[in-house]
Design a protein around this motif. Structure first.
Motif, PDB file in Angstrom:
ATOM      1  N   ASN A  36       4.818  -0.340  -1.510  1.00 14.23           N
ATOM      2  CA  ASN A  36       3.897   0.379  -2.376  1.00 14.23           C
ATOM      3  C   ASN A  36       2.263  -0.172  -1.630  1.00 14.23           C
ATOM      4  O   ASN A  36       1.656   0.672  -1.795  1.00 14.23           O
ATOM      5  N   MET A  37       2.133  -1.238  -1.505  1.00 18.31           N
ATOM      6  CA  MET A  37       0.862  -1.607  -1.053  1.00 18.31           C
ATOM      7  C   MET A  37       0.526  -1.140   0.365  1.00 18.31           C
ATOM      8  O   MET A  37      -0.518  -0.746   0.554  1.00 18.31           O
ATOM      9  N   LEU A  38       1.513  -1.001   1.181  1.00 18.61           N
ATOM     10  CA  LEU A  38       1.530  -0.319   2.436  1.00 18.61           C
ATOM     11  C   LEU A  38       1.000   1.150   2.264  1.00 18.61           C
ATOM     12  O   LEU A  38       0.087   2.014   2.978  1.00 18.61           O
ATOM     13  N   ASN A  39       1.673   2.058   1.183  1.00 19.70           N
ATOM     14  CA  ASN A  39       1.523   3.488   0.975  1.00 19.70           C
ATOM     15  C   ASN A  39      -0.005   3.346   0.574  1.00 19.70           C
ATOM     16  O   ASN A  39      -1.004   4.374   0.836  1.00 19.70           O
ATOM     17  N   SER A  40      -0.689   2.520  -0.478  1.00 15.97           N
ATOM     18  CA  SER A  40      -1.885   2.627  -1.032  1.00 15.97           C
ATOM     19  C   SER A  40      -2.809   2.492   0.234  1.00 15.97           C
ATOM     20  O   SER A  40      -3.888   3.018   0.233  1.00 15.97           O
ATOM     21  N   ASN A  41      -2.596   1.420   1.035  1.00 13.61           N
ATOM     22  CA  ASN A  41      -3.467   1.105   2.195  1.00 13.61           C
ATOM     23  C   ASN A  41      -3.542   2.334   3.118  1.00 13.61           C
ATOM     24  O   ASN A  41      -4.666   2.680   3.782  1.00 13.61           O
ATOM     25  N   ILE A  42      -2.684   3.027   3.382  1.00 12.93           N
ATOM     26  CA  ILE A  42      -2.417   4.254   4.360  1.00 12.93           C
ATOM     27  C   ILE A  42      -3.460   5.247   3.731  1.00 12.93           C
ATOM     28  O   ILE A  42      -4.172   5.936   4.509  1.00 12.93           O
ATOM     29  N   GLN A  43      -2.987   5.521   2.408  1.00 11.53           N
ATOM     30  CA  GLN A  43      -4.091   6.452   1.779  1.00 11.53           C
ATOM     31  C   GLN A  43      -5.535   6.154   1.786  1.00 11.53           C
ATOM     32  O   GLN A  43      -6.169   7.162   2.118  1.00 11.53           O
ATOM     33  N   ARG A  44      -6.053   4.876   1.583  1.00  7.04           N
ATOM     34  CA  ARG A  44      -7.214   4.621   1.601  1.00  7.04           C
ATOM     35  C   ARG A  44      -7.748   4.567   3.050  1.00  7.04           C
ATOM     36  O   ARG A  44      -8.915   5.126   3.423  1.00  7.04           O
ATOM     37  N   TYR A  45      -6.838   4.349   4.250  1.00  8.19           N
ATOM     38  CA  TYR A  45      -7.387   4.207   5.415  1.00  8.19           C
ATOM     39  C   TYR A  45      -7.547   5.724   5.850  1.00  8.19           C
ATOM     40  O   TYR A  45      -8.442   6.041   6.851  1.00  8.19           O
ATOM     41  N   LEU A  46      -6.604   6.779   5.520  1.00  5.43           N
ATOM     42  CA  LEU A  46      -6.874   8.056   5.818  1.00  5.43           C
ATOM     43  C   LEU A  46      -7.987   8.650   5.203  1.00  5.43           C
ATOM     44  O   LEU A  46      -8.802   9.667   5.824  1.00  5.43           O
ATOM     45  N   VAL A  47      -8.540   8.265   4.002  1.00  9.37           N
ATOM     46  CA  VAL A  47      -9.511   8.771   3.671  1.00  9.37           C
ATOM     47  C   VAL A  47     -10.840   8.157   4.277  1.00  9.37           C
ATOM     48  O   VAL A  47     -11.755   8.770   4.378  1.00  9.37           O
ATOM     49  N   ALA A  48     -10.817   6.508   4.055  1.00  8.92           N
ATOM     50  CA  ALA A  48     -12.209   6.026   4.397  1.00  8.92           C
ATOM     51  C   ALA A  48     -12.338   5.826   6.041  1.00  8.92           C
ATOM     52  O   ALA A  48     -13.234   5.957   6.723  1.00  8.92           O
ATOM     53  N   GLY A  49     -10.968   5.409   6.557  1.00  9.55           N
ATOM     54  CA  GLY A  49     -11.097   5.441   8.192  1.00  9.55           C
ATOM     55  C   GLY A  49     -11.874   4.043   8.473  1.00  9.55           C
ATOM     56  O   GLY A  49     -12.065   3.827   9.757  1.00  9.55           O
TER      57      GLY A  49
END
Length: 495
Positions: free
Chosen positions: A57-70
């Motif tokens: 779940n934490m990986l999913n959240s961090n993926i979303q954050r990375y795809l938005v912020a980069g």
């Protein structure tokens, strides 16, 4: 009939009882420990699975954050989650117990491996500003698969644990029933055995007490009832019966010997008087023996006369004899220096040469520092005398060497002769201390070895062997000690 003691019977009974109960208890404890270990393992596995779910779940959240912020922080968080999930999968691999669990774990590993590749691809696409929708959609699908298999793995683990738990619980119930049955059987057997033992032991003891009471009142005509067994009670019973017979026979013989005792009484009195007379004669004989001081004074008087008459050779042999006797009659337990022992041997050889000529030559080689070696008195002269008597009784001439040297912290003293030698059988007799009969001055090789062992607190200080050049070699190996305070035995007399 084979003998079985009462103690062995009781010990065998209690040993079998304790061993059977202990075996059942160990089996119960083993199953309980196994069950507890299995439950703990299951809880640990479920806890690992739950933490893995949190990581995905934490990986999913961090993926979303990375795809938005980069940014780099979110990318590091993504890889941190990947590493954490990989560690937990490794932990789950060590907790696999069944075939179904292994299949679920294999699928989880394959999904995670592909999931990691998708994460790499998302990171690359994000850096290259490539379209991410299809890859991200595929990532979400496999992320869901991964969670699904985690749930199935957890359910399988719980299912497997429950199956094992039920089996172990059934075994425990069976073992408890067996334990109760064994306790009941042993209780019944112990009760029966107690009745049999008490009857077996008390009956002959009661008979013994009755007969003993009659014998105590002077009735020797009583008879014990017959009794047969193969234990200590039977031995006691039969021994008491034999004792009664022996007492009867002894009383009869004592009555027959009573008259003879009276007849010989006067003769014994006369014999006692005769022994007293002999003891008085022996005492007077001892009192008449020559006092050593009187002997030394007499020798000194003769020495003075020889010196006055200018009889040098007579003076020399008297002086040597006086010194030799004075050395010998002193307390043999005293401590002397090795040089004193050497001087005593020289005096002895001088006296011997005056009697028998120079047929036997003495050579002495002693290291300077060994002259102060502390040794017990009279250990060398008996060896030299023994070599003369036994080594040269059939030879006209010969040579005796005394060598003393220091090797590390040991003193090695050798008495070597070129006499007629010694055979193997005699050497073995000497090693077995059977040479006591072949004494010379009254001090045998065994006596010397024992005194050296006591003096230095060592084992096997003296050895004897055939000399390769002919003759015999006696070797003494002792610690190099020059101070009395260094001696292990302080009971000896001082110099």
């Amino acid at each position: 009939m084979k003998f079985f003691s009462v103690q062995s019977k009781l010990l065998a009974f209690f040993f079998i009882l304790i061993a059977s109960l202990l075996a059942i208890d160990i089996l119960i404890q083993y199953n309980n420990n196994y069950l507890i270990s299995l439950v703990n393992e299951t809880f640990d596995t479920i806890n690992t699975i739950n933490r893995t779910k949190q990581d995905i779940n934490m990986l999913n959240s961090n993926i979303q954050r990375y795809l938005v912020a980069g940014d780099s922080d979110s990318m590091l968080a993504v890889y941190g989650c990947i590493n954490s999930i990989d560690e937990k999968l490794s932990m789950l691999e060590n907790k696999i117990l069944g075939k179904e669990e292994y299949l679920y774990y294999t699928n989880l590993s394959a999904i995670f491996e592909y999931l990691s590749k998708l994460v790499e691809k998302l990171v690359i696409y994000k850096k290259g500003n490539l379209p991410l929708a299809k890859v991200y959609s595929e990532y979400l699908d496999f992320s869901g698969f991964f969670k699904e298999y985690l749930e199935k793995f957890s359910e399988q683990k719980v299912k497997f644990t429950m199956e094992i738990h039920i089996k172990v619980q059934q075994q425990l119930n069976t073992i408890r029933k067996i334990n109760i049955a064994v306790i009941l059987i042993w209780t019944l057997f112990a009760s029966l055995l107690s009745i049999v033992f008490s009857s077996t032991f008390t009956t002959p003891i009661i008979n013994l007490s009755k007969v003993a009471n009659k014998i105590a009142h002077g009735n020797l005509e009583v008879q014990l009832p017959s009794y047969s067994a193969n234990d200590e009670v039977a031995i006691l019973y039969n021994s008491f019966s034999n004792m009664i017979s022996n007492i009867k026979e002894m009383v009869k013989k004592l009555e027959e010997k009573a008259d003879l005792e009276r007849m010989y009484a006067q003769q014994k009195i006369e014999a006692i008087k005769y022994k007293q007379a002999l003891q008085e004669a022996e005492l007077k004989n001892l009192q008449a023996q020559i006092n050593p001081h009187f002997l030394f004074n007499t020798l000194n008087t003769i020495l003075q006369i020889a010196m006055f008459e200018n009889a040098k050779q007579t003076y020399e042999i008297l002086l040597r004899t006086s010194n030799y006797l004075r050395y010998v009659v002193h307390n043999i337990n005293r401590v002397v220096k090795l040089q004193e022992e050497i001087d005593n041997v020289k005096n002895y050889m001088y006296i011997y040469s005056m009697r028998f000529g120079d047929r036997i030559r003495l050579e002495i080689e002693i290291e300077e520092e060994l002259k102060d070696l502390l040794v017990p008195c009279m250990i060398l002269q008996p060896l030299v005398e023994n070599a003369i008597i036994h080594g040269f009784k059939e030879k006209e001439c010969g040579e005796i060497k005394i060598n003393a040297k220091k090797i590390q912290d040991q003193a090695v003293i050798e008495v070597v002769d070129n006499g007629q030698g010694i055979d193997i059988e005699t050497i073995e007799n000497l090693k077995n201390s059977s040479f006591e009969k072949n004494k010379t001055t009254g001090i045998g090789l065994s006596n010397i070895a024992k005194r050296l062992s006591f003096f230095y607190n060592i084992q096997n200080p003296l050895s004897i062997e055939a000399n390769p050049q002919g003759g015999t070699k006696v070797t003494i190996k002792v610690p190099f000690i020059t101070e009395i305070s260094q001696l292990p035995k302080q009971e000896v007399d001082t110099i």
